[in-house]
Design an enzyme around this catalytic site. Structure first.
Site, short mmCIF file in Angstrom:
data_model
loop_
_atom_site.label_atom_id
_atom_site.label_comp_id
_atom_site.label_asym_id
_atom_site.label_seq_id
_atom_site.Cartn_x
_atom_site.Cartn_y
_atom_site.Cartn_z
CB VAL A 34 -17.60 94.50 12.16
CG1 VAL A 34 -17.44 93.28 11.24
CG2 VAL A 34 -16.58 95.57 11.79
CG ASP A 155 -24.42 100.33 56.40
OD1 ASP A 155 -24.06 99.20 56.80
OD2 ASP A 155 -24.53 100.62 55.20
CE1 TYR A 156 -16.61 99.96 60.40
CE2 TYR A 156 -16.16 98.74 58.39
CZ TYR A 156 -15.71 99.45 59.49
OH TYR A 156 -14.36 99.66 59.66
#
Length: 320
Positions: A34, A155-156
Site C-alpha cells: 500500500v 572458545d566457550y
C-alpha cells in the site's frame, strides 16, 4: 469517513492520487505494498507518507515519517509534521522514495534472492570441505601424542557450550568440567578458554580447574592463577552511546544491555526475528557516528551487538 471495504484498483489509485497524506500503520507486516502504491501515484505531486516501523517497507522507505504504531503521541506528532511539511520537502522525500521503488523491482528481488541462494550453496560446500575426516583425525591424534607441549585454545559459547536464550544459563556441564580436568591434569597441556565472558563468570564456572583464560575478548587474561589486563582502565561510557542503546531497548521488548569492564553489549536473543533484524541494523547505524568519534569498534555477534575498543580481540590474545 472510514470504509470497511475494499475498492476496485482504479478507484483506489484515484484515492491515492488525491490524498495529501497516506498513513499506513500495521502492527506487523511483511512488506506493505500500500505504501509503495501510494508513492507510485504521486508523480509530480506533493504528498506525505507516514509509515509504521513494523512494516517491512520501512527499511527502504526511510524518507517516510516513520512511527511506532503503538505510540499515539508519536502518531499525533507525525500527522502534525505531515500537515505542516513544506511542499518542497514533500517532493524531495517523494522523489527519493520513488527512485528507490523504481529500482527495487520484483525482477530484481527475484534475482537477488536466487543469487543469495547460490551464494549460500557455495558457502555450504566450502564448510563441508573443511569438515575433519578420519584421515585428518588420525593425523591430529598422532601429532597430539607425539607433542612435548600442547597449547589448546577453546572458545566457550557455541563451542564448549551451546547457545541458549538466556546467556546466564550457559553453565558448563559436569561432563565438560570432567573433560577439562582430565585435559589440564596432563602436564604437557596448557588449556586456555578464550571467551567474551567476563572474569567473574569464568572464575565462578571453572573454579578448581587449572585453566588459563582470556576474558572479554582479550581485554583481560589469566595466567598462573593471576589476572592481568590489556586495558589501562575501566571504560567510562559516553552518554550518547548509552542513550542510543537504552532507546533501542525501549523499542525492543526482551532485549537488554550488559555493561562489562571493557565493552557494552546489546543482547537480543529473545527478540522476534523480524524485529531483531530491523533493530540490529538501526542500532549499528545509530552507533557509527559516536563510535567513530570515540575510536570504538562495533562488533555484531551471535544475537548481540558489542561496542568495544579496537585494541584487543580474541585473535590478538592468541598472538600474545
Amino acid at each position: 469517513y472510514y470504509f470497511y471495504q475494499s475498492f476496485p484498483f482504479n478507484e483506489l489509485v484515484a484515492l491515492y492520487d488525491i490524498a495529501d497524506i497516506a498513513m499506513v500503520t500495521p502492527l506487523r507486516d511483511g512488506m506493505n505494498l500500500v505504501a509503495k502504491e501510494y508513492l507510485a501515484t504521486k508523480r509530480g505531486k506533493p504528498g506525505v507518507l507516514i509509515l509504521s516501523e513494523m512494516a517491512g517497507a520501512a527499511i527502504e522507505l526511510t524518507d517516510a515519517i516513520i512511527i511506532n504504531p503503538n505510540d499515539t503521541q508519536e502518531i499525533e506528532a507525525a500527522i502534525l509534521q505531515a500537515l505542516t511539511m513544506p511542499k518542497k520537502e514533500q517532493r524531495i522525500r517523494l522523489n527519493n522514495m520513488q527512485k528507490r521503488i523504481s529500482t527495487q523491482t520484483v525482477k530484481k528481488w527475484a534475482n537477488d534472492f536466487v543469487k543469495e541462494l547460490l551464494y549460500i550453496s557455495k558457502q555450504n560446500n566450502e564448510i563441508f570441505q573443511k569438515i575433519v575426516g578420519k584421515r585428518q583425525l588420525s593425523q591430529i591424534k598422532k601429532e597430539y601424542d607425539q607433542a612435548y607441549t600442547r597449547l589448546i585454545l577453546l572458545d566457550y559459547d557455541g563451542t564448549l557450550s551451546p547457545f541458549v536464550k538466556n546467556p546466564e544459563d550457559a553453565v558448563p556441564s559436569k561432563e565438560l568440567l570432567n573433560l577439562l580436568k582430565k585435559m589440564t591434569a596432563d602436564k604437557k597441556n596448557k588449556v586456555v578458554i578464550n571467551s567474551g565472558r567476563n572474569r567473574q563468570v569464568l572464575d565462578k564456572w571453572f573454579k578448581g580447574i587449572d585453566l588459563d583464560f582470556a576474558a572479554e575478548h582479550g581485554a583481560f587474561f589469566k595466567e598462573n592463577h593471576k589476572w592481568h589486563k590489556n586495558v589501562q582502565e575501566k571504560i567510562t561510557w559516553d552518554d550518547e552511546i548509552l542513550r542510543i542503546i537504552e532507546h533501542t531497548i525501549d523499542k525492543t521488548p526482551r532485549s537488554r544491555m550488559e555493561i562489562k569492564d571493557s565493552s557494552l553489549v546489546w543482547h537480543y536473543r529473545n527478540v522476534d526475528v523480524w524485529l531483531a533484524e530491523l533493530r540490529q541494523k538501526q542500532l549499528i547505524n545509530a552507533l557509527m557516528g559516536p563510535a567513530s568519534r570515540l575510536n570504538l569498534q562495533i562488533v555484531p555477534g551471535n544475537k548481540i551487538v558489542e561496542i568495544k575498543s579496537p585494541d584487543f580481540n580474541k585473535g590478538s590474545e592468541v598472538k600474545r
